[in-house]
Design a protein around this motif. Structure first.
Motif, mmCIF file in Angstrom:
data_model
loop_
_atom_site.group_PDB
_atom_site.id
_atom_site.type_symbol
_atom_site.label_atom_id
_atom_site.label_comp_id
_atom_site.label_asym_id
_atom_site.label_seq_id
_atom_site.Cartn_x
_atom_site.Cartn_y
_atom_site.Cartn_z
ATOM 1 N N PRO A 193 -28.403 165.677 3.822
ATOM 2 C CA PRO A 193 -27.018 166.095 4.062
ATOM 3 C C PRO A 193 -26.049 164.922 4.217
ATOM 4 C CG PRO A 193 -28.498 167.449 5.333
ATOM 5 C CD PRO A 193 -29.342 166.368 4.712
ATOM 6 N N ALA A 197 -22.985 164.341 1.737
ATOM 7 C CA ALA A 197 -21.608 164.329 2.231
ATOM 8 C C ALA A 197 -20.912 163.031 1.840
ATOM 9 C CB ALA A 197 -21.606 164.493 3.751
ATOM 10 N N SER A 217 -28.204 171.032 -0.019
ATOM 11 C CA SER A 217 -27.617 171.390 1.277
ATOM 12 C C SER A 217 -26.144 171.760 1.127
ATOM 13 C CB SER A 217 -27.762 170.252 2.280
ATOM 14 O OG SER A 217 -26.676 169.361 2.183
ATOM 15 N N THR A 218 -25.582 172.279 2.208
ATOM 16 C CA THR A 218 -24.176 172.688 2.192
ATOM 17 C C THR A 218 -23.248 171.530 2.581
ATOM 18 O OG1 THR A 218 -24.545 173.511 4.423
ATOM 19 C CG2 THR A 218 -24.584 175.133 2.679
ATOM 20 N N ALA A 219 -23.823 170.327 2.769
ATOM 21 C CA ALA A 219 -23.018 169.195 3.235
ATOM 22 C C ALA A 219 -21.827 168.852 2.328
ATOM 23 C CB ALA A 219 -23.907 167.969 3.432
ATOM 24 N N ALA A 222 -19.054 170.976 3.302
ATOM 25 C CA ALA A 222 -18.493 170.586 4.597
ATOM 26 C C ALA A 222 -17.566 169.384 4.424
ATOM 27 C CB ALA A 222 -19.619 170.261 5.579
ATOM 28 N N ALA A 223 -17.931 168.472 3.521
ATOM 29 C CA ALA A 223 -17.090 167.297 3.277
ATOM 30 C C ALA A 223 -15.816 167.700 2.534
ATOM 31 C CB ALA A 223 -17.864 166.247 2.485
ATOM 32 N N GLU A 225 -14.295 170.443 2.695
ATOM 33 C CA GLU A 225 -13.429 171.200 3.586
ATOM 34 C C GLU A 225 -12.427 170.306 4.322
ATOM 35 O OE1 GLU A 225 -15.564 173.040 6.770
ATOM 36 O OE2 GLU A 225 -14.398 174.856 6.557
ATOM 37 N N GLN A 226 -12.821 169.034 4.509
ATOM 38 C CA GLN A 226 -11.968 168.143 5.299
ATOM 39 C C GLN A 226 -10.738 167.661 4.546
ATOM 40 O OE1 GLN A 226 -14.968 165.310 6.453
ATOM 41 N NE2 GLN A 226 -15.239 166.319 8.417
ATOM 42 N N TYR A 242 -18.672 179.038 3.680
ATOM 43 C CA TYR A 242 -17.547 178.166 3.343
ATOM 44 C C TYR A 242 -16.496 178.868 2.485
ATOM 45 C CZ TYR A 242 -20.022 174.408 5.557
ATOM 46 O OH TYR A 242 -20.650 173.634 6.505
ATOM 47 N N GLY B 116 -24.418 177.053 9.134
ATOM 48 C CA GLY B 116 -23.226 177.572 8.469
ATOM 49 C C GLY B 116 -22.029 177.730 9.383
ATOM 50 N N LYS B 118 -19.029 176.160 11.764
ATOM 51 C CA LYS B 118 -18.268 174.911 11.707
ATOM 52 C C LYS B 118 -18.101 174.308 13.099
ATOM 53 C CE LYS B 118 -16.264 176.785 7.732
ATOM 54 N NZ LYS B 118 -15.394 177.838 7.300
ATOM 55 N N ARG B 213 -19.976 163.060 10.785
ATOM 56 C CA ARG B 213 -20.188 162.526 9.439
ATOM 57 C C ARG B 213 -20.400 163.625 8.415
ATOM 58 N NH1 ARG B 213 -24.991 158.699 7.694
ATOM 59 N NH2 ARG B 213 -24.524 158.476 5.497
ATOM 60 N N VAL B 214 -21.147 164.685 8.755
ATOM 61 C CA VAL B 214 -21.413 165.674 7.691
ATOM 62 C C VAL B 214 -20.327 166.752 7.575
ATOM 63 C CG1 VAL B 214 -23.041 167.379 6.854
ATOM 64 C CG2 VAL B 214 -23.855 165.160 7.579
ATOM 65 N N PRO B 215 -19.737 167.365 8.548
ATOM 66 C CA PRO B 215 -20.211 167.807 9.851
ATOM 67 C C PRO B 215 -20.666 169.260 9.780
ATOM 68 C CG PRO B 215 -17.833 167.924 9.727
ATOM 69 C CD PRO B 215 -18.354 167.704 8.341
ATOM 70 N N GLN B 216 -21.894 169.493 10.095
ATOM 71 C CA GLN B 216 -22.485 170.838 10.120
ATOM 72 C C GLN B 216 -23.883 170.687 10.658
ATOM 73 O OE1 GLN B 216 -24.750 171.035 5.924
ATOM 74 N NE2 GLN B 216 -22.784 172.020 5.900
ATOM 75 N N THR B 218 -27.723 171.429 9.774
ATOM 76 C CA THR B 218 -28.712 171.838 8.784
ATOM 77 C C THR B 218 -30.049 171.324 9.282
ATOM 78 O OG1 THR B 218 -27.058 171.335 7.125
ATOM 79 C CG2 THR B 218 -29.240 171.846 6.329
ATOM 80 N N GLY B 220 -33.377 169.513 9.621
ATOM 81 C CA GLY B 220 -33.871 168.266 9.022
ATOM 82 C C GLY B 220 -32.772 167.365 8.503
ATOM 83 N N MET B 221 -31.560 167.489 9.078
ATOM 84 C CA MET B 221 -30.414 166.800 8.479
ATOM 85 C C MET B 221 -30.437 165.283 8.665
ATOM 86 S SD MET B 221 -27.280 167.840 10.959
ATOM 87 C CE MET B 221 -26.161 167.043 9.826
ATOM 88 N N ALA B 223 -32.840 163.394 7.910
ATOM 89 C CA ALA B 223 -33.460 162.953 6.654
ATOM 90 C C ALA B 223 -33.870 161.482 6.658
ATOM 91 C CB ALA B 223 -32.543 163.254 5.462
#
Lengths: 357, 310
Positions: A193, A197, A217-219, A222-223, A225-226, A242, B116, B118, B213-216, B218, B220-221, B223
């Motif tokens: 992620p 991102a 991933s959904t990262a 999320a990025a 969105e900013q 999202y 999911g 925020k 940084r990501v921000p969310q 998940t 195992g994020m 990594a």
């Protein structure tokens, strides 16, 4: 004579009973490349696993292993599953290809199903979805929606499946917006992620206002969105958390019907090694709801495009198309054959940069 | 080659953000190792911090509460490691690895209902005057508070280790626990506190990932970020400012290669991606030969169990 026939009958009955006990539960194993909670690729495979449990209840037992690296570890995990009595094992990432074949050779009675690969044997099937059909719809929306004419694409590994997606999205974005440019970033990971991102941020900082992703991933969303005005798409799963923006639509992998059918085949003893490659028409690829962030006319066009692909009226790779170096690939009206698509390792004309080796 | 698409100011700012989680986790681990304890569970503590911070921030609506919860979560998990290794004399390497596995599983469990969702936004602070300086102001003075906190923490750790009595005692415990014990210092207690400090820092690093940084959240994020932090401590030969340098180099290479790709500059990405790992492996190889170990500055009692009776 009588005694022997009774004995034979008893032996037969015992044999049948023994067989019945051994066949009692069909054990199905899954090897996952990411965590089941990734919200994308692995999540959808796990939904398929749950569908098997829902369909067959007590008659099946499923096991799975998450976060299995593509390499020697995968071979160990598969061997363990096979030794643990699995009848059918789904290996759900391209990078498990050689490991799947190696383990399958050692366990001829266990059936293997490898996702997105192209090597088969007597007990190894392959299956994949025509994600590129969904990419065509994405490319269309992306081309219409971009204001900077710069579309960012986060790619994972330079394998045919990913390259097909890039080409398909580019062809359809270019068709509706001749000024469009693609920047492709290779992340060399399916799931990280933070890196995903960062890649999205790098693309956005350089002016991309549509982010397509081929990581799990959904990262990236999320990025996206900013930054105001940046849109993206759900990948592998709907990622509807999202919606309506930045996620304006998605490609959903729907493995459940296939998984249920293949498990049934093992139960019935009708399983054979096959190569399955289904798309929108068979329901293996679904287009997630197109949100109101997309203008109504663009949405209608996108849906029409998806419908024409589903009905078979239109193929995403239809000529005239040239390869990146300008050499002819498909003549006008000609469509690509599955063999070429399965091994695709080149960009189409107009894309910049090289496909890494 | 066309580098014009890359804005160096934005790039530098991105590098600072990308490096901060590793800075935090690595400086914590540095203190732990300086006390003579090898905790390989950084990854597990980071991911636990990431989920604790995320959950607390979502529930309270405040990122500050999230970061505090992350530090507490990381410290509690490390306390488990501390009790096992310091009181029950378990093997540090095995326990650390187990801590990582445990942390990954625990965080997946805790975070189940939070995929999911925020996180509340963390505002970038705008330091008056300084942030308005052209060029430098934009790079250096317009980040969220945690970026500055991480740099300040490096400075504090450096000063404490080098100049204070506490730092001297900590280093004594890490160099020769028998001698420190003979002098009347509570070796186990000091090590436990160091371990908890390390856990809290790793937790903060994890929360920086999930909240900024990501921000969310998940599963195992992290990594592998925890392993990189571990490697950077070695790379820095246990010196705080070099930890900062190492982490920024690592973050820099990661972000730079993504930016170069996005700008369409043809570089062999594979090599650039693997370069930080290659350097780390090299340092580890040099490290593993005992002859060079002292020269690199590894604490002499690193990874050795202590019991008052021995």
């Amino acid at each position: 004579m009588r005694i022997t026939s009774i004995l034979a009958g008893a032996a037969l009955a015992l044999g049948l009973a023994g067989g019945a006990i051994a066949q009692d539960k069909t054990k199905v194993g899954f090897v996952f490349v990411g965590p089941v909670g990734d919200g994308g690729w692995t999540y959808e495979h796990n939904q398929g696993r749950l569908a098997i449990e829902a369909e067959f209840g007590d008659k099946v037992e499923t096991v799975f292993q998450e976060n299995v690296p593509e390499g020697a570890d995968a071979e160990r995990v598969m061997t363990q599953m096979a030794l643990g009595g699995a009848d059918l094992i789904f290996t759900t990432s391209f990078g498990y290809m050689d490991q799947t074949l190696a383990v399958a050779a050692k366990f001829p009675n266990v059936k293997f199903e490898h996702a997105t690969g192209y090597k088969r044997s007597d007990n190894v099937s392959t299956y994949s979805a025509r994600f590129y059909e969904g990419r065509a719809v994405q490319g269309h929306i992306a081309g219409k929606m971009t204001k900077t004419n710069k579309i960012g694409y986060i790619a994972s590994f330079p394998i045919p499946e990913v390259i097909r997606g890039i080409n398909s999205a580019y062809i359809h974005a270019k068709r509706v917006n001749p000024d469009v440019e693609f920047s492709v970033v290779w992340a060399y990971t399916w799931f990280d992620p933070a890196k995903e991102a960062d890649a999205a941020k790098a693309l956005i900082e350089q002016g991309a206002d549509v982010i397509l992703q081929h990581t799990d991933s959904t990262a990236p969303l999320a990025a996206a969105e900013q930054t105001e005005g940046v849109i993206g798409f759900g990948q592998a799963s709907d990622m509807s958390e999202y919606a309506p923006a930045p996620r304006v639509s998605s490609i959903i992998d729907n493995w459940a019907p296939y998984y249920v059918a293949r498990t049934k085949a093992v139960m019935d003893g009708t399983w054979t090694s096959v190569d399955t490659w289904d798309g929108i028409s068979a329901g293996m690829v679904k287009i997630g709801e197109i949100t109101d962030a997309v203008p109504a006319d663009v949405k209608a066009e996108a849906l029409a495009l998806a419908a024409s692909i589903a009905s078979g009226d239109y193929e995403p790779f239809t000529g005239p198309l040239n390869k990146q170096d300008g050499s002819a690939w498909l003549a006008a009206g000609e469509t690509a054959d599955d063999g070429t698509l399965a091994g695709m390792s080149f960009y189409v004309e107009g894309l910049t940069g090289d496909v890494p080796n | 080659m066309d580098f014009s698409a890359i804005n160096p100011l934005v790039l530098l700012a991105s590098i600072m953000v990308a490096s901060t989680p590793i800075v935090l986790a690595a400086i914590g681990e540095l203190v732990v190792e300086k006390a003579g304890v090898l905790n390989l569970g950084v990854e597990g503590m980071m991911i636990t911090g990431a989920v604790c911070g995320f959950v607390a921030a979502v529930l309270s609506g405040s990122p500050t509460v999230g970061f505090i919860a992350a530090a507490i979560g990381g410290a509690l998990l490390s306390l488990l490691f501390g009790i096992l290794t310091q009181f029950l004399q378990s093997n540090q390497v095995a326990t650390g690895l187990a801590l990582t596995l445990f942390g990954l599983g625990l965080s997946a469990l805790v975070g189940q209902g939070y995929v999911g969702i925020k996180a509340p936004p963390t505002p970038d602070i705008h330091i008056p005057l300084l942030a308005d300086i052209p060029v430098i102001g934009r790079i250096v003075f317009q980040h969220d508070l945690m970026v500055y906190f991480s740099i300040a923490l490096i400075g504090v750790v450096w000063a404490v280790l080098k100049y204070s009595r506490i730092g001297l005692i900590l280093r004594a415990v890490g160099e020769n626990h028998d001698a420190a014990h003979a002098l009347g210092y509570k070796v186990v207690r000091i090590r436990l506190l160091a371990i908890m400090f390390g856990g809290a820092c790793a937790g903060l690093g994890g929360a920086y990932l999930s909240l900024i940084r990501v921000p969310q959240w998940t599963e195992g994020m992290t990594a592998g970020a925890g392993w990189i932090a571990l490697a950077i401590v070695v790379f820095a030969s246990w010196r705080p400012w070099r930890v900062l340098l190492g982490a920024y180099l690592f973050g820099g290479v990661t972000v730079l290669q993504l930016n170069l790709q996005a700008a369409g500059i043809a570089i062999p990405v594979e090599y650039l991606s693997m370069s930080p790992y290659l350097i780390t492996i090299l340092v580890l190889v040099i490290m593993s030969s005992n002859r060079n170990r002292a020269a690199l500055g590894a604490p002499a009692a690193l990874g050795r169990s202590f019991h008052a009776s021995s």
